[in-house]
Design an enzyme around this catalytic site. Structure first.
Site, PDB file in Angstrom:
ATOM      1  N   LYS A  60       0.819  -1.211   0.000  1.00 23.72           N
ATOM      2  CA  LYS A  60       0.000   0.000   0.000  1.00 23.72           C
ATOM      3  C   LYS A  60       0.858   1.269   0.000  1.00 23.72           C
ATOM      4  CE  LYS A  60      -3.853  -2.106   2.539  1.00 23.72           C
ATOM      5  NZ  LYS A  60      -4.662  -1.960   3.773  1.00 23.72           N
TER       6      LYS A  60
ATOM      7  N   TYR B 264     -12.414  -2.911  -3.757  1.00 25.80           N
ATOM      8  CA  TYR B 264     -13.080  -2.898  -2.450  1.00 25.80           C
ATOM      9  C   TYR B 264     -14.599  -2.816  -2.597  1.00 25.80           C
ATOM     10  CZ  TYR B 264      -8.399  -2.047  -0.580  1.00 25.80           C
ATOM     11  OH  TYR B 264      -7.075  -2.150  -0.255  1.00 25.80           O
TER      12      TYR B 264
ATOM     13  N   ASN C 160      -1.781  -0.079   7.132  1.00 24.55           N
ATOM     14  CA  ASN C 160      -1.211  -1.318   7.640  1.00 24.55           C
ATOM     15  C   ASN C 160      -0.321  -2.025   6.616  1.00 24.55           C
ATOM     16  OD1 ASN C 160      -3.151  -2.288   5.910  1.00 24.55           O
ATOM     17  ND2 ASN C 160      -4.368  -3.298   7.486  1.00 24.55           N
TER      18      ASN C 160
ATOM     19  N   HIS D 176      -2.011  -5.338   1.638  1.00 22.17           N
ATOM     20  CA  HIS D 176      -3.277  -6.043   1.445  1.00 22.17           C
ATOM     21  C   HIS D 176      -2.937  -7.412   0.879  1.00 22.17           C
ATOM     22  CE1 HIS D 176      -7.223  -7.190  -0.072  1.00 22.17           C
ATOM     23  NE2 HIS D 176      -6.568  -7.583  -1.148  1.00 22.17           N
TER      24      HIS D 176
ATOM     25  N   GLU E 128      -9.085 -10.541  -7.652  1.00 26.47           N
ATOM     26  CA  GLU E 128      -8.136  -9.443  -7.481  1.00 26.47           C
ATOM     27  C   GLU E 128      -6.963  -9.554  -8.454  1.00 26.47           C
ATOM     28  OE1 GLU E 128      -7.247  -9.591  -3.302  1.00 26.47           O
ATOM     29  OE2 GLU E 128      -9.232  -8.842  -2.755  1.00 26.47           O
TER      30      GLU E 128
END
Length: 152
Positions: free
Chosen positions: A9, A49, A112, A115, A126
């Site tokens: 990310k 998402y 975080n 992913h 994905e």
């Protein structure tokens, strides 16, 4: 062999942790079969998402994931979906165990670092969002015989 999508990310890219994260996956014996640096668009974010678009936190998620480039990686290996998710640790970096990627490098729920797909179905969906079929490289690693037994 199973495949999964991993996204490094914007916080991972901006903090210059790409090499550290890739090293952990490679040290575990996972096989990189596709990788690219890209800017996630709002449209791609909504596709990726889709299950969260109507949730109250989605606008901040989209703002974050589109704020800087990400690195999309297709990893291959035995039980790679479970293995990668175990390596990441809990979603919230404050709750992630030491020794996991998030436990070692994150202190946030949203920022975080990484992913990873959570099932075979989401992995395929994905991977199809981020890679074309001709972008995958099928090759043998000379180290594979030293990473696991033939019958595993």
């Amino acid at each position: 062999m199973q495949r999964t999508l991993v996204l490094l990310k914007p916080d991972c890219v901006q903090r210059r942790l790409i090499g550290d994260v890739l090293s952990r996956f490679e040290a575990k014996g996972l096989h990189i079969v596709a990788m690219k640096l890209l800017q996630v668009t709002p449209e791609l974010s909504k596709q990726h998402y889709a299950e969260h678009v109507e949730k109250p936190f989605y606008p901040s998620l989209e703002e974050f994931i589109t704020s800087a480039p990400v690195v999309a990686i297709a990893l291959e290996g035995l039980e790679v979906i479970r293995v990668v998710r175990d390596m990441l640790g809990a979603t919230n970096g404050l709750q992630a165990a030491p020794g996991t990627l998030r436990g070692d490098y994150s202190s946030s729920r949203q920022m975080n670092l990484v992913h990873a797909s959570d099932s075979e179905e989401s992995a395929q969906r994905e991977l199809d969002l981020y890679f074309n079929a001709d972008e995958f490289c099928d090759y043998s690693l000379v180290l594979t015989p030293f990473m696991r037994a033939d019958d595993e």
